[in-house]
Design an enzyme around this catalytic site. Structure first.
Site, mmCIF file in Angstrom:
data_model
loop_
_atom_site.group_PDB
_atom_site.id
_atom_site.type_symbol
_atom_site.label_atom_id
_atom_site.label_comp_id
_atom_site.label_asym_id
_atom_site.label_seq_id
_atom_site.Cartn_x
_atom_site.Cartn_y
_atom_site.Cartn_z
ATOM 1 N N ARG A 112 0.843 -1.207 0.000
ATOM 2 C CA ARG A 112 0.000 0.000 0.000
ATOM 3 C C ARG A 112 0.879 1.259 0.000
ATOM 4 O O ARG A 112 2.083 1.181 0.195
ATOM 5 C CB ARG A 112 -0.888 -0.005 1.248
ATOM 6 C CG ARG A 112 -1.929 -1.105 1.225
ATOM 7 C CD ARG A 112 -2.653 -1.202 2.549
ATOM 8 N NE ARG A 112 -1.811 -1.781 3.585
ATOM 9 C CZ ARG A 112 -2.081 -1.718 4.886
ATOM 10 N NH1 ARG A 112 -3.164 -1.094 5.299
ATOM 11 N NH2 ARG A 112 -1.290 -2.273 5.769
ATOM 12 N N LYS A 132 7.527 -15.303 13.328
ATOM 13 C CA LYS A 132 7.888 -16.644 13.845
ATOM 14 C C LYS A 132 7.846 -17.695 12.748
ATOM 15 O O LYS A 132 8.618 -18.656 12.773
ATOM 16 C CB LYS A 132 6.989 -17.037 15.015
ATOM 17 C CG LYS A 132 5.596 -17.467 14.648
ATOM 18 C CD LYS A 132 4.552 -16.870 15.541
ATOM 19 C CE LYS A 132 4.010 -15.612 14.920
ATOM 20 N NZ LYS A 132 2.946 -14.951 15.620
ATOM 21 N N GLU A 177 13.835 -11.177 18.408
ATOM 22 C CA GLU A 177 13.261 -11.124 19.758
ATOM 23 C C GLU A 177 11.737 -11.090 19.737
ATOM 24 O O GLU A 177 11.071 -11.690 20.592
ATOM 25 C CB GLU A 177 13.793 -9.888 20.498
ATOM 26 C CG GLU A 177 13.311 -9.765 21.922
ATOM 27 C CD GLU A 177 13.723 -10.955 22.780
ATOM 28 O OE1 GLU A 177 14.922 -11.108 23.023
ATOM 29 O OE2 GLU A 177 12.846 -11.748 23.189
ATOM 30 N N VAL A 184 8.784 -14.425 19.457
ATOM 31 C CA VAL A 184 8.194 -15.244 20.527
ATOM 32 C C VAL A 184 7.953 -14.350 21.744
ATOM 33 O O VAL A 184 8.846 -13.621 22.172
ATOM 34 C CB VAL A 184 9.128 -16.403 20.953
ATOM 35 C CG1 VAL A 184 8.456 -17.269 22.013
ATOM 36 C CG2 VAL A 184 9.547 -17.250 19.759
ATOM 37 N N ILE A 202 7.858 -9.675 25.738
ATOM 38 C CA ILE A 202 8.657 -10.349 26.784
ATOM 39 C C ILE A 202 10.019 -10.721 26.185
ATOM 40 O O ILE A 202 10.067 -11.415 25.168
ATOM 41 C CB ILE A 202 7.958 -11.651 27.261
ATOM 42 C CG1 ILE A 202 6.520 -11.359 27.713
ATOM 43 C CG2 ILE A 202 8.754 -12.319 28.371
ATOM 44 C CD1 ILE A 202 5.689 -12.618 27.963
ATOM 45 N N GLU A 250 -8.309 -14.041 14.809
ATOM 46 C CA GLU A 250 -8.450 -13.802 13.365
ATOM 47 C C GLU A 250 -9.762 -14.407 12.872
ATOM 48 O O GLU A 250 -10.332 -15.283 13.523
ATOM 49 C CB GLU A 250 -7.317 -14.508 12.609
ATOM 50 C CG GLU A 250 -5.946 -14.214 13.121
ATOM 51 C CD GLU A 250 -5.265 -13.105 12.362
ATOM 52 O OE1 GLU A 250 -5.702 -12.812 11.234
ATOM 53 O OE2 GLU A 250 -4.312 -12.530 12.903
ATOM 54 N N ASP A 285 0.574 -21.838 16.004
ATOM 55 C CA ASP A 285 1.373 -20.665 16.393
ATOM 56 C C ASP A 285 2.263 -21.015 17.595
ATOM 57 O O ASP A 285 3.467 -20.750 17.596
ATOM 58 C CB ASP A 285 0.399 -19.522 16.731
ATOM 59 C CG ASP A 285 1.103 -18.291 17.263
ATOM 60 O OD1 ASP A 285 1.589 -17.498 16.438
ATOM 61 O OD2 ASP A 285 1.170 -18.111 18.500
ATOM 62 N N LYS A 288 6.518 -21.274 18.003
ATOM 63 C CA LYS A 288 7.232 -20.554 19.071
ATOM 64 C C LYS A 288 8.027 -21.508 19.955
ATOM 65 O O LYS A 288 9.176 -21.224 20.295
ATOM 66 C CB LYS A 288 6.226 -19.751 19.893
ATOM 67 C CG LYS A 288 5.658 -18.567 19.109
ATOM 68 C CD LYS A 288 4.510 -17.921 19.846
ATOM 69 C CE LYS A 288 4.010 -16.682 19.119
ATOM 70 N NZ LYS A 288 2.751 -16.194 19.703
HETATM 71 N N1 NAP Z 1 0.139 -8.546 15.485
HETATM 72 C C1 NAP Z 1 0.782 -8.997 16.558
HETATM 73 O O1 NAP Z 1 0.375 -8.764 17.711
HETATM 74 C C2 NAP Z 1 2.061 -9.761 16.397
HETATM 75 C C3 NAP Z 1 2.792 -10.117 17.532
HETATM 76 C C4 NAP Z 1 4.006 -10.793 17.399
HETATM 77 C C5 NAP Z 1 4.465 -11.130 16.137
HETATM 78 N N2 NAP Z 1 3.725 -10.785 15.037
HETATM 79 C C6 NAP Z 1 4.237 -11.170 13.735
HETATM 80 O O2 NAP Z 1 4.659 -10.000 13.048
HETATM 81 C C7 NAP Z 1 4.457 -10.163 11.639
HETATM 82 C C8 NAP Z 1 3.574 -9.018 11.129
HETATM 83 O O3 NAP Z 1 2.326 -9.078 11.807
HETATM 84 P P1 NAP Z 1 1.259 -7.904 11.691
HETATM 85 O O4 NAP Z 1 0.202 -8.221 12.681
HETATM 86 O O5 NAP Z 1 1.932 -6.595 11.734
HETATM 87 O O6 NAP Z 1 0.700 -8.190 10.204
HETATM 88 P P2 NAP Z 1 -0.069 -7.187 9.272
HETATM 89 O O7 NAP Z 1 -0.780 -6.149 10.072
HETATM 90 O O8 NAP Z 1 -0.858 -8.009 8.318
HETATM 91 O O9 NAP Z 1 1.103 -6.441 8.479
HETATM 92 C C9 NAP Z 1 1.810 -7.002 7.418
HETATM 93 C C10 NAP Z 1 2.131 -5.900 6.444
HETATM 94 O O10 NAP Z 1 3.014 -6.378 5.456
HETATM 95 C C11 NAP Z 1 2.508 -5.997 4.175
HETATM 96 N N3 NAP Z 1 2.929 -6.943 3.158
HETATM 97 C C12 NAP Z 1 2.494 -8.212 2.967
HETATM 98 N N4 NAP Z 1 3.115 -8.772 1.909
HETATM 99 C C13 NAP Z 1 3.952 -7.825 1.412
HETATM 100 C C14 NAP Z 1 4.854 -7.785 0.326
HETATM 101 N N5 NAP Z 1 4.999 -8.817 -0.498
HETATM 102 N N6 NAP Z 1 5.551 -6.656 0.108
HETATM 103 C C15 NAP Z 1 5.394 -5.611 0.918
HETATM 104 N N7 NAP Z 1 4.544 -5.565 1.962
HETATM 105 C C16 NAP Z 1 3.839 -6.682 2.216
HETATM 106 C C17 NAP Z 1 1.013 -6.000 4.359
HETATM 107 O O11 NAP Z 1 0.390 -5.260 3.338
HETATM 108 P P3 NAP Z 1 -1.169 -5.534 2.994
HETATM 109 O O12 NAP Z 1 -1.951 -5.189 4.241
HETATM 110 O O13 NAP Z 1 -1.441 -4.650 1.861
HETATM 111 O O14 NAP Z 1 -1.268 -7.004 2.663
HETATM 112 C C18 NAP Z 1 0.880 -5.360 5.722
HETATM 113 O O15 NAP Z 1 0.916 -3.956 5.655
HETATM 114 C C19 NAP Z 1 3.834 -11.548 11.471
HETATM 115 O O16 NAP Z 1 4.854 -12.467 11.199
HETATM 116 C C20 NAP Z 1 3.231 -11.841 12.836
HETATM 117 O O17 NAP Z 1 3.178 -13.224 13.122
HETATM 118 C C21 NAP Z 1 2.547 -10.107 15.144
#
Ligand code: NAP
Length: 408
Positions: free
Chosen positions: A44, A100, A124, A127, A131, A185, A196, A200
């Site tokens: 985006r 992860k 970091e 997982v 923390i 989700e 998940d 981890k």
């Molecule tokens: N959310 C949490 O609380 C949390 C906690 C710990 C770890 N994580 C991990 O952190 C990572 C990100 O999570 P999130 O919750 O931030 O996910 P998210 O909100 O879906 O963010 C992912 C971002 O990456 C973009 N994206 C996807 N494919 C792409 C590509 N090919 N090129 C460029 N940009 C791309 C997406 O764009 P679009 O929206 O346009 O697809 C979106 O803006 C994941 O691995 C998740 O497991 C998340």
């Protein structure tokens, strides 16, 4: 000025941008220079945001930019995250990721490339969200033989189980509420099926055992089969049920599993409720410690990424010892690990129930407030031994692991 690029500006990526801006003064004090996000890669374009002008849509604009030394990967998934991260490391850039799935699938190779290129690949945030469990395993518990790691590693399922426990609600109802509140989700499979947590605990086990533990070799069961009657029994016994990932070092190897487990009130994991995470680590000299806190969410997780960035910025020309070394380690079958078990049986005959209880090493069965069934909390057994014993009972309904210690 230290220049950072963010790949994937969703929940966590935008959080990383915010923390760098909000905590600029403290970061500058710690690092002795300014640190700024220079480019953001996303699909985006984010019109109207403060970072609109930083957005790029082509990875090569980051890989080929000699001024960018640190790259944050917060896209999620393995495609194209793996290729993008690998390209950045090969180009001599440090990378930190919250992903992860990427670390569990490709961590060994990416750690190796980072070592060869004298840069860092940190994770970091992958997982335990905010923390600092990964850094603690490497440094806080340095010099320990880590004997056991048992953690509540998924906030969504812990929220669901806590609500089922406190309100007597069904899995389906609480899941629907968690989805309404944004804790789960639309497709909740990765959380509720335990996948998940599996990734981890694979990462934590790899760190503790210093070799690659393949998440696909971990016995994994989720919480979809936990029902209100399980919680009624748990409450009667002064316990609760949590989804845990657990690694145990044994004399001739180690075992790992993911699954629901009954825990007693004195168990440190009993008090980890709602969306929080808690990770119990036992070291051979240290004894038991527990880390507790926000296991997910925008700013807690972004804060863990920032901690990686700070360590990288303090070690710009050196690969800091981190992670695990190459070489695959296969866990022993989890069925050979000792547990107690809560076993539920059909039938209301008191004498037969008593006999069943005694056959499984219990003093007495537990009867619910209604219904033609009963449960037995077994003595310590392996799952394989339990299955053998249960073969004699055609009225078995189901069984759930229970902690070895702490349940009366
Ligand atoms: N959310 C949490 O609380 C949390 C906690 C710990 C770890 N994580 C991990 O952190 C990572 C990100 O999570 P999130 O919750 O931030 O996910 P998210 O909100 O879906 O963010 C992912 C971002 O990456 C973009 N994206 C996807 N494919 C792409 C590509 N090919 N090129 C460029 N940009 C791309 C997406 O764009 P679009 O929206 O346009 O697809 C979106 O803006 C994941 O691995 C998740 O497991 C998340």
């Amino acid at each position: 000025m230290i220049k950072v690029a963010i790949m994937g500006c969703g929940t966590i990526g935008s959080g990383v941008y915010e923390v760098i801006e909000n905590n600029q003064a403290v970061l500058q004090k710690e690092l002795g220079e300014e640190i700024r996000v220079a480019k953001i890669l996303d699909l985006r374009s984010f019109p109207g945001t403060p970072y609109e002008k930083l957005v790029v849509n082509d990875i090569s604009l980051i890989v080929d930019d000699p001024e960018i030394s640190i790259v944050v990967e917060t896209m999620g998934g393995t495609k194209p995250a793996y290729q993008f991260v690998k390209s950045c490391l090969l180009a001599g850039k440090h990378v930190t990721t919250s992903n992860k799935a990427l670390v569990a699938a490709h961590g060994t190779e990416l750690l190796q490339i980072a070592r060869e290129k004298n840069v860092n690949f940190f994770f970091e945030a992958a997982v335990g969200g905010g923390i600092p469990v990964i850094r603690n395993i490497g440094t806080g518990y340095a010099g320990q033989v880590i004997e056991e790691i048992t953690g509540i590693l998924n906030g969504t399922t812990n929220f669901i189980l806590t609500k089922m426990d406190r309100e007597g609600a069904s899995f389906e109802d609480v899941l629907a509420e968690a989805q309404r509140l944004g804790y789960a989700e639309k497709d909740p499979s990765a959380d509720v099926e335990g996948w998940d947590t599996c990734r981890k605990i694979a990462i934590l086990s790899s760190l503790a055992m210093d070799g690659e533990v393949d998440f696909e070799e971990i016995e994994t069961e989720g919480i979809t089969k936990i029902d209100t009657a399980d919680f009624a029994y748990a409450r009667k016994m002064g316990t609760s049920i949590r989804l845990v990932g657990s690694m145990l070092r044994e004399e001739d190897g180690f075992s790992v599993f993911v699954g629901p487990m009954m825990v007693g009130m004195d168990d440190p994991l009993y008090s980890v409720s709602g969306v929080f995470n808690g990770i119990v680590i036992r070291g051979n000299q240290l004894g038991v410690t527990m880390m507790y806190g926000s296991g997910a969410g925008k700013l807690p997780t972004a804060s863990a990424v920032i901690a990686d960035i700070v360590e990288i910025a303090k070690n710009p020309a050196r690969n800091v010892p981190f992670g695990w070394h190459a070489g695959k380690l296969s866990p022993k079958p989890a069925g050979a690990r000792l547990h107690r078990f809560l076993v539920r049986f059909d039938g209301a005959d008191a004498a037969a129930a008593q006999k069943t209880a005694e056959a499984l090493g219990a003093k007495a069965p537990v009867f619910p407030d209604g219904g033609a069934e009963f449960a037995v909390l077994t003595e310590a057994l392996t799952k394989d031994e339990l299955k053998e014993k249960l073969a004699a009972f055609p009225n078995v309904k189901k069984y759930i692991r229970a902690a070895l210690n702490g349940i009366a």
